[in-house]
Design a protein around this motif. Structure first.
Motif, PDB file in Angstrom:
ATOM      1  N   ARG A  50       0.833  -1.207   0.000  1.00 51.72           N
ATOM      2  CA  ARG A  50       0.000   0.000   0.000  1.00 51.72           C
ATOM      3  C   ARG A  50       0.868   1.257   0.000  1.00 51.72           C
ATOM      4  N   GLU A  51       1.948   1.244   0.795  1.00 53.44           N
ATOM      5  CA  GLU A  51       2.864   2.386   0.825  1.00 53.44           C
ATOM      6  C   GLU A  51       3.530   2.596  -0.531  1.00 53.44           C
ATOM      7  N   LYS A  52       3.921   1.501  -1.181  1.00 53.39           N
ATOM      8  CA  LYS A  52       4.541   1.618  -2.506  1.00 53.39           C
ATOM      9  C   LYS A  52       3.556   2.196  -3.515  1.00 53.39           C
ATOM     10  N   ILE A  53       2.305   1.744  -3.448  1.00 55.49           N
ATOM     11  CA  ILE A  53       1.284   2.263  -4.359  1.00 55.49           C
ATOM     12  C   ILE A  53       1.040   3.740  -4.090  1.00 55.49           C
ATOM     13  N   ASP A  54       0.939   4.104  -2.816  1.00 55.57           N
ATOM     14  CA  ASP A  54       0.702   5.507  -2.448  1.00 55.57           C
ATOM     15  C   ASP A  54       1.851   6.421  -2.863  1.00 55.57           C
ATOM     16  N   ALA A  55       3.047   5.864  -3.020  1.00 49.89           N
ATOM     17  CA  ALA A  55       4.215   6.667  -3.398  1.00 49.89           C
ATOM     18  C   ALA A  55       4.310   6.900  -4.906  1.00 49.89           C
ATOM     19  N   ILE A  56       3.511   6.208  -5.689  1.00 57.39           N
ATOM     20  CA  ILE A  56       3.568   6.373  -7.145  1.00 57.39           C
ATOM     21  C   ILE A  56       3.075   7.767  -7.519  1.00 57.39           C
ATOM     22  N   ARG A  57       3.897   8.465  -8.287  1.00 49.50           N
ATOM     23  CA  ARG A  57       3.554   9.782  -8.813  1.00 49.50           C
ATOM     24  C   ARG A  57       4.117   9.878 -10.230  1.00 49.50           C
ATOM     25  N   ALA A  58       3.344  10.442 -11.121  1.00 47.21           N
ATOM     26  CA  ALA A  58       3.808  10.667 -12.487  1.00 47.21           C
ATOM     27  C   ALA A  58       3.685  12.155 -12.794  1.00 47.21           C
ATOM     28  N   ARG A  59       4.757  12.704 -13.334  1.00 44.72           N
ATOM     29  CA  ARG A  59       4.797  14.129 -13.692  1.00 44.72           C
ATOM     30  C   ARG A  59       5.348  14.249 -15.118  1.00 44.72           C
ATOM     31  N   ARG A  60       4.478  14.162 -16.095  1.00 50.70           N
ATOM     32  CA  ARG A  60       4.879  14.250 -17.494  1.00 50.70           C
ATOM     33  C   ARG A  60       4.509  15.636 -18.022  1.00 50.70           C
ATOM     34  N   PRO A  61       5.475  16.374 -18.543  1.00 48.58           N
ATOM     35  CA  PRO A  61       5.185  17.736 -19.017  1.00 48.58           C
ATOM     36  C   PRO A  61       4.349  17.736 -20.298  1.00 48.58           C
ATOM     37  N   SER A  62       3.694  18.850 -20.524  1.00 54.13           N
ATOM     38  CA  SER A  62       2.938  19.047 -21.759  1.00 54.13           C
ATOM     39  C   SER A  62       3.922  19.147 -22.925  1.00 54.13           C
ATOM     40  N   PRO A  63       3.430  19.129 -24.165  1.00 53.72           N
ATOM     41  CA  PRO A  63       4.338  19.227 -25.319  1.00 53.72           C
ATOM     42  C   PRO A  63       5.271  20.440 -25.271  1.00 53.72           C
ATOM     43  N   SER A  64       4.794  21.552 -24.764  1.00 55.54           N
ATOM     44  CA  SER A  64       5.654  22.744 -24.689  1.00 55.54           C
ATOM     45  C   SER A  64       6.499  22.766 -23.418  1.00 55.54           C
ATOM     46  N   GLY A  65       6.147  21.917 -22.456  1.00 58.15           N
ATOM     47  CA  GLY A  65       6.845  21.899 -21.181  1.00 58.15           C
ATOM     48  C   GLY A  65       6.326  22.937 -20.206  1.00 58.15           C
ATOM     49  N   ALA A  66       5.287  23.663 -20.608  1.00 57.00           N
ATOM     50  CA  ALA A  66       4.767  24.742 -19.776  1.00 57.00           C
ATOM     51  C   ALA A  66       3.838  24.263 -18.668  1.00 57.00           C
ATOM     52  N   VAL A  67       3.304  23.048 -18.808  1.00 56.31           N
ATOM     53  CA  VAL A  67       2.344  22.510 -17.835  1.00 56.31           C
ATOM     54  C   VAL A  67       2.844  21.157 -17.359  1.00 56.31           C
ATOM     55  N   ILE A  68       2.868  20.979 -16.046  1.00 51.38           N
ATOM     56  CA  ILE A  68       3.278  19.683 -15.480  1.00 51.38           C
ATOM     57  C   ILE A  68       2.262  19.278 -14.408  1.00 51.38           C
ATOM     58  N   PRO A  69       1.452  18.262 -14.712  1.00 53.37           N
ATOM     59  CA  PRO A  69       0.531  17.765 -13.703  1.00 53.37           C
ATOM     60  C   PRO A  69       1.204  16.667 -12.882  1.00 53.37           C
ATOM     61  N   GLU A  70       0.641  16.393 -11.728  1.00 56.75           N
ATOM     62  CA  GLU A  70       1.099  15.258 -10.918  1.00 56.75           C
ATOM     63  C   GLU A  70      -0.108  14.342 -10.745  1.00 56.75           C
ATOM     64  N   ILE A  71       0.078  13.074 -11.126  1.00 56.52           N
ATOM     65  CA  ILE A  71      -0.997  12.087 -11.076  1.00 56.52           C
ATOM     66  C   ILE A  71      -0.552  10.944 -10.166  1.00 56.52           C
ATOM     67  N   ASP A  72      -1.461  10.464  -9.314  1.00 59.15           N
ATOM     68  CA  ASP A  72      -1.114   9.344  -8.435  1.00 59.15           C
ATOM     69  C   ASP A  72      -1.491   8.012  -9.078  1.00 59.15           C
ATOM     70  N   ALA A  73      -1.253   6.929  -8.369  1.00 57.47           N
ATOM     71  CA  ALA A  73      -1.478   5.583  -8.905  1.00 57.47           C
ATOM     72  C   ALA A  73      -2.939   5.304  -9.230  1.00 57.47           C
ATOM     73  N   MET A  74      -3.847   6.024  -8.595  1.00 53.31           N
ATOM     74  CA  MET A  74      -5.275   5.823  -8.847  1.00 53.31           C
ATOM     75  C   MET A  74      -5.802   6.734  -9.953  1.00 53.31           C
ATOM     76  N   GLY A  75      -4.890   7.467 -10.596  1.00 55.84           N
ATOM     77  CA  GLY A  75      -5.267   8.339 -11.700  1.00 55.84           C
ATOM     78  C   GLY A  75      -5.815   9.686 -11.269  1.00 55.84           C
ATOM     79  N   ARG A  76      -5.601  10.042 -10.017  1.00 56.83           N
ATOM     80  CA  ARG A  76      -6.090  11.321  -9.501  1.00 56.83           C
ATOM     81  C   ARG A  76      -5.061  12.425  -9.726  1.00 56.83           C
ATOM     82  N   LEU A  77      -5.534  13.588 -10.118  1.00 55.52           N
ATOM     83  CA  LEU A  77      -4.678  14.761 -10.258  1.00 55.52           C
ATOM     84  C   LEU A  77      -4.386  15.283  -8.858  1.00 55.52           C
ATOM     85  N   THR A  78      -3.122  15.285  -8.469  1.00 58.44           N
ATOM     86  CA  THR A  78      -2.756  15.704  -7.115  1.00 58.44           C
ATOM     87  C   THR A  78      -2.076  17.071  -7.091  1.00 58.44           C
TER      88      THR A  78
END
Length: 116
Positions: free
Chosen positions: A26-54
């Protein structure tokens, strides 16, 4: 000295170990974060393992540089890529052996085999 049967104690020990393993996973799953920039690099969202925008980051001046529809496209593209990456990380974790060795759960299996 305990009056508990050794098989019952082994099953209780296996259950306790399984609870700890689940908590670790559960801790490993909770630690998953993805931060992929937009094509221009101007926008960076953070998404967790459940697909939520954090979180959502805009470089300075982003809202001034883009028209509304362009900004929406940047945001949505980055969110899609980050969601895909978070899902990949989750699948990679679950496809690996998240339990490590299974030695600790074997006593419970042995107990159920003896009961059959």
């Amino acid at each position: 000295m305990s009056d508990m049967h050794p098989d019952v104690q082994a099953a209780l020990d296996a259950a306790r170990d399984l609870r700890h393993r689940i908590a670790d996973l559960r801790e490993k799953i909770d630690a998953i974060r993805a931060r992929r920039p937009s094509p221009s690099g101007a926008v960076i969202p953070e998404i967790d393992a459940m697909g939520r925008l954090t979180d959502l980051y805009f470089t300075p001046g982003t809202t001034d540089r883009f028209e509304c529809d362009e900004l929406v496209s940047e945001i949505m593209s980055a969110i899609r890529d980050s969601t895909t990456d978070a899902a990949r990380q989750y699948e990679q974790l679950m496809d690996s052996d998240p339990w490590g060795d299974t030695e600790a759960v074997e006593p419970a299996a042995a107990v159920s085999e003896q009961a059959s």
